[in-house]
Write a protein that holds these residues in place. Structure first.
Motif, short mmCIF file in Angstrom:
data_model
loop_
_atom_site.label_atom_id
_atom_site.label_comp_id
_atom_site.label_asym_id
_atom_site.label_seq_id
_atom_site.Cartn_x
_atom_site.Cartn_y
_atom_site.Cartn_z
N THR A 47 0.82 -1.21 0.00
CA THR A 47 0.00 0.00 0.00
C THR A 47 0.85 1.26 0.00
O THR A 47 1.96 1.29 0.53
CB THR A 47 -0.94 0.05 1.22
OG1 THR A 47 -0.18 0.08 2.42
CG2 THR A 47 -1.90 -1.13 1.23
N ILE A 48 0.29 2.28 -0.62
CA ILE A 48 0.86 3.62 -0.61
C ILE A 48 -0.26 4.54 -0.13
O ILE A 48 -1.36 4.51 -0.69
CB ILE A 48 1.32 4.05 -2.02
CG1 ILE A 48 2.34 3.06 -2.58
CG2 ILE A 48 1.87 5.48 -1.99
CD1 ILE A 48 2.59 3.21 -4.07
N THR A 49 0.00 5.31 0.91
CA THR A 49 -1.01 6.21 1.45
C THR A 49 -0.50 7.64 1.36
O THR A 49 0.56 7.96 1.89
CB THR A 49 -1.33 5.86 2.92
OG1 THR A 49 -1.74 4.49 2.98
CG2 THR A 49 -2.42 6.74 3.47
N THR A 63 3.72 2.20 2.55
CA THR A 63 4.47 3.45 2.59
C THR A 63 3.49 4.60 2.77
O THR A 63 2.32 4.48 2.45
CB THR A 63 5.28 3.67 1.30
OG1 THR A 63 4.39 3.62 0.19
CG2 THR A 63 6.37 2.63 1.13
N VAL A 64 4.01 5.71 3.29
CA VAL A 64 3.22 6.92 3.47
C VAL A 64 3.97 8.05 2.79
O VAL A 64 5.18 8.21 3.00
CB VAL A 64 3.01 7.23 4.97
CG1 VAL A 64 2.24 8.54 5.15
CG2 VAL A 64 2.29 6.08 5.66
N ILE A 65 3.27 8.82 1.98
CA ILE A 65 3.87 9.97 1.29
C ILE A 65 3.10 11.23 1.62
O ILE A 65 1.97 11.18 2.09
CB ILE A 65 3.94 9.76 -0.23
CG1 ILE A 65 2.54 9.61 -0.84
CG2 ILE A 65 4.77 8.55 -0.57
CD1 ILE A 65 2.53 9.56 -2.36
N PHE A 88 7.91 6.02 5.76
CA PHE A 88 7.70 7.30 5.07
C PHE A 88 8.63 7.40 3.87
O PHE A 88 9.82 7.09 3.98
CB PHE A 88 7.98 8.48 6.01
CG PHE A 88 6.97 8.64 7.09
CD1 PHE A 88 5.77 9.29 6.83
CD2 PHE A 88 7.21 8.16 8.35
CE1 PHE A 88 4.83 9.44 7.83
CE2 PHE A 88 6.28 8.31 9.37
CZ PHE A 88 5.09 8.96 9.11
N VAL A 89 8.11 7.85 2.73
CA VAL A 89 8.91 8.12 1.53
C VAL A 89 8.41 9.42 0.91
O VAL A 89 7.29 9.84 1.18
CB VAL A 89 8.85 6.96 0.51
CG1 VAL A 89 9.53 5.72 1.05
CG2 VAL A 89 7.43 6.64 0.13
N PRO A 90 9.23 10.06 0.04
CA PRO A 90 8.85 11.37 -0.48
C PRO A 90 7.71 11.41 -1.50
O PRO A 90 6.96 12.38 -1.54
CB PRO A 90 10.14 11.89 -1.14
CG PRO A 90 11.23 11.03 -0.63
CD PRO A 90 10.62 9.74 -0.22
#
Length: 122
Positions: free
Chosen positions: A49-51, A81-83, A106-108
């Motif tokens: 997942t990407i949030t 990941t959370v952006i 966390f990623v950009p």
């Protein structure tokens, strides 16, 4: 609200992108989570997942709503990941702690999130 959820496959791995960006109230979170639950339970195996939390509105009630969502989706999420974070990073970290989740990072941005997940999820 459905447009806030994108399902896709990259390198034979299933991803769900949850776009919470610019949500401005708990009623919107509740509607989003209802739709997100319907989406994520379709997967027989955990997904990546990407949030996106860019410019979200957040209060104490939101923290509890999001912690409940994270507890619910934990069995469905292999890694996430959370952006889009800024000062909210501390708040989100406390949501992670409340929900007991340790498989989030966390990623950009979205592309870096995809790359990180492809490299770091087995």
């Amino acid at each position: 609200m459905e447009h806030r959820i994108e399902e896709f496959v990259r390198d034979e791995k299933h991803f769900i992108y949850f776009d919470l960006s610019e949500i401005k109230g708990n009623d919107e979170y509740i509607v989003f989570i209802k739709i997100a639950k319907e989406c994520i339970v379709k997967y027989p195996r955990p997904v990546l997942t990407i949030t996106n939390i860019r410019d979200v509105w957040f209060d104490t009630e939101t923290k509890a709503i999001m912690a409940e969502w994270m507890k619910f989706n934990e069995p469905y999420v292999k890694c996430g990941t959370v952006i889009g974070f800024d000062i909210k990073r501390m708040i989100v970290n406390s949501v992670f702690k409340l929900s007991g989740r340790t498989n989030m990072v966390f990623v950009p941005d979205k592309e870096q999130a995809i790359e990180w997940l492809l490299k770091n999820s087995l």
